[in-house]
Design an enzyme around this catalytic site. Structure first.
Site, short mmCIF file in Angstrom:
data_model
loop_
_atom_site.label_atom_id
_atom_site.label_comp_id
_atom_site.label_asym_id
_atom_site.label_seq_id
_atom_site.Cartn_x
_atom_site.Cartn_y
_atom_site.Cartn_z
N THR A 204 0.82 -1.21 0.00
CA THR A 204 0.00 0.00 0.00
C THR A 204 0.86 1.26 0.00
OG1 THR A 204 -0.21 -0.37 2.37
CG2 THR A 204 -2.12 -0.90 1.02
N GLY A 205 2.16 1.10 0.02
CA GLY A 205 3.03 2.27 -0.13
C GLY A 205 3.62 2.81 1.16
N GLU A 423 -22.56 -6.60 1.97
CA GLU A 423 -22.47 -5.40 2.79
C GLU A 423 -23.76 -4.58 2.72
OE1 GLU A 423 -20.19 -5.23 4.88
OE2 GLU A 423 -18.94 -6.79 4.00
#
Ligand code: ADP
Ligand code: ZN
Length: 626
Positions: A204-205, A423
């Protein structure tokens, strides 16, 4: 180590080979030493076959038939015996005056007399060499392997290279400002965090962010990894930690980065067998160093992990890694921005639309997207195209999905649809039952082990919950699975977490809260300490078999009741469910207000500006449904 093994096996083979060879030769040369008298006797009884007389060395050797009538070699030392030749002739023994020493006889003699010495010396020299090399290694063991990465030479990484996580960048601005001019901050007396913990899925960096912070501030960046601190030898990790901090202090202001903090920072005492001594020492050293150094020195520590939950709480205490920043997987908009960053240096055809690609890549993290762009560029180059076209990007998506590394986290279109309905089921039921906690956010972006989540936040802190409220909550919990069943006519494994939560709730209602009419207000809880098997066995049951049966029945009844209610609610509102799911597929993240708008049939405002998926910056998972 590889070389060492290679060298060692060479020597072992050589020794084995030489031993075998000399044994082979030795066998041929089993020579019996005969007294001269015995030799003469042998001649007389015709057992000597052939004799070689070596006058120079005054020795005599040859072949004879031994006790077993087998031909074998003998050797003897002649006395002055003028009759020898006559005797030999008389018995027809072949004789000659020279030794028949061929090369291997010399070699064999040599091996037998000196071979073992040579081998021992060679082996010893070899071991010495290895030990010296090992010694050198041992000397450098305690050194931190932290790599200094400055802007020199390479292009500097800045926040321009990091996309889609604006709120994280904002959080880090303060750190950058501090690193730029530490003096200014001290004068004002503000407390600067010593340690920042970045947590989030791999790719994710996080590393990129840390580098960019150093780049923005223009300070040296020392990168190391938690796994480097966990070595075979006790004490090595600790001394490496010391060394890392030494390095940091020498180059202040600077940024120290520890990747995979969980490798050292795991909860102490966790694990079987009293934990890992070495790791614990290293962790203690890390804690000591963090307490010891002062932000005055202008050193900031940034650590990254994808398992914040396993970290030792001591690491997260104030004065240590007290700033926790979640680096979430990017949403649609974030993905588009990341794609834009990585296609900066790639020649794109005019008609390419990164938004379309972003839409097709739910679950991709920054590293996947970087990989995707690279694959596309390679594909286009292979086809000798002028620029990367849409079809290359599309094909690259499949390649990345099929690729070995990130397979498990990527989500297909159909899975995305199922998750969206799941969801939506939770969210819709929460909306339909009055009095439940308001829906704060619905997301189908994977976070941790959950593929999507629906977040409900209570309006106020509660200390008492009514039976009705628990039943409502149960229906919300089961809503995900019910929606899956209703739309796809089958259930997936995705609801596993919901079900265990629901079961736990029902269990508590019956056994702890006394909320079952049949069983009455009894606490039928087993004491918590009974997780230890020994005590459990030793303990008498607190209730009868019959009561146990009734408990099971009551628990199941509660779940069934909630299930039926959820089924009815969703069936009656299936159009709303469809609407919500469709919007969720499109946007991936919906905040409470947006859910409200959708359900009241209004249009959503277009996506713009800030990322609606701003994560709560909190390390403890907020109350939510998976
Ligand atoms: P992590 O440390 O979280 O595992 P990295 O920082 O090593 O992830 O990311 C690997 C690569 O993925 C980066 O070098 C970069 O090319 C790309 N990447 C990841 N996140 C982003 C982002 N937000 N923006 C741009 N590129 C990213
Ligand atoms: Zn769920």
């Amino acid at each position: 180590m590889k070389n060492f093994m290679k060298g060692l096996s060479f020597w072992v083979l050589l020794i084995i080979g030489l031993t075998a060879l000399s044994q082979q030769l030795g066998k041929k040369q089993q020579v019996t030493d005969l007294p001269y008298s015995a030799f003469k006797q042998m001649i007389k009884i015709d057992r000597v076959i052939k004799v070689v007389i070596d006058n120079k060395n005054n020795s005599l050797s040859g072949k004879y038939y031994d006790e077993e009538k087998k031909e074998s070699a003998f050797r003897t030392t002649p006395v002055n015996d003028p009759d020898l030749v006559r005797d030999l002739e008389a018995h027809g023994v072949t004789f000659s005056g020279e030794t028949e020493k061929t090369w291997w006889v010399y070699f064999n003699n040599f091996i037998w007399s000196f071979g073992p010495f040579i081998l021992i010396i060679a082996f010893w020299l070899f071991m010495m060499k290895q030990m010296q090399a090992g010694g050198k290694q041992a000397m450098s063991f305690g050194r931190s392997k932290a790599r200094l990465q400055t802007s020199a030479g390479k292009q500097k990484i800045t926040f321009k290279d990091v996309a889609g996580i604006d709120e994280v960048k904002e959080e880090l601005q303060e750190i950058i400002a501090f690193l730029k001019s530490p003096k200014k901050f001290q004068r004002l007396g503000g407390k600067i965090p010593k340690g920042v913990l970045l947590y989030g899925s791999p790719g994710t960096g996080k590393t990129l962010l840390a580098k960019a912070v150093a780049g923005e501030a223009g300070v040296p960046f020392f990168s190391s990894s938690g796994s480097e601190f966990v070595e075979m030898f006790v004490g090595v990790g600790a001394s490496r930690v010391r060394d890392l901090f030494e390095q940091g202090k020498r180059s202040a202001p600077c940024l120290l980065f520890i990747d995979e903090l969980d490798a050292v920072g795991r909860h102490r005492g966790a694990g079987i067998g009293g934990g890992h001594d070495e790791r614990e020492q290293t962790l203690n050293q890390l804690l000591v160093e963090m307490d010891g150094f002062d932000t005055k020195e202008g050193v900031i520590l940034i650590a990254a992990t994808n398992r914040p939950d396993v970290l030792d709480p001591a690491l997260l205490r104030p004065g240590r890694f007290d700033r926790h920043i979640s680096v979430a997987s990017p949403d649609l908009k974030g993905r588009e921005e990341i794609l834009a960053v990585h296609t900066r240096t790639v020649k794109l055809a005019k008609e390419t639309d990164l938004n379309v690609i972003a839409r097709r890549t739910p679950g991709f993290v920054g590293a996947d997207l970087a990989n995707l762009v690279n694959e596309a560029a390679l594909l286009a180059a292979r086809k000798e195209k002028e620029a990367v076209e849409m079809e290359d990007l599309e094909e690259a998506i499949d390649r990345v999905i099929a690729g070995p590394q990130r397979k498990s986290r990527l989500i297909s279109d159909r899975e995305k649809k199922i998750i969206a309905y799941h969801e939506s089921g939770h969210a819709l039921i929460a909306k339909l039952i009055p009095g439940t906690d308001p829906v704060h956010k619905v997301s189908i972006i994977p976070r941790g082990p959950a593929l999507g989540y629906t977040l409900q936040l209570p309006l106020e802190d509660r200390y008492l919950t009514t039976k009705g409220e628990i039943l409502d909550r149960l229906s919300v919990l089961l809503g995900g699975r019910v929606a899956e069943e209703l739309i796809f006519n089958e259930v997936t494994t995705g609801a596993h977490n919901d079900l265990s939560k629901a079961t736990e709730l029902a269990r508590k209602m019956v056994r702890e809260y006394g909320m079952s009419a049949k069983l009455g207000p009894l606490t039928l809880q087993k004491p918590a300490e009974e997780i230890f098997l020994g005590r459990d066995i030793a303990r008498e049951k607190a209730y009868s078999e019959k009561t146990a049966e009734m408990i099971d029945f009551e628990e199941k009844g509660i779940i069934d009741q909630a299930l039926v209610r959820a089924q009815k609610l969703l069936k009656d509102n299936i159009d709303k469910l469809n609407l919500l799911a469709a919007k969720l597929i499109e946007r991936e993240v919906l905040v409470g207000d947006e859910v409200e708008l959708i359900l009241s049939g209004k249009k959503l405002p277009p996506v713009n500006g800030a990322n609606p998926a701003k994560e709560e910056v909190k390390i403890n998972p907020v109350r939510g449904l998976a």
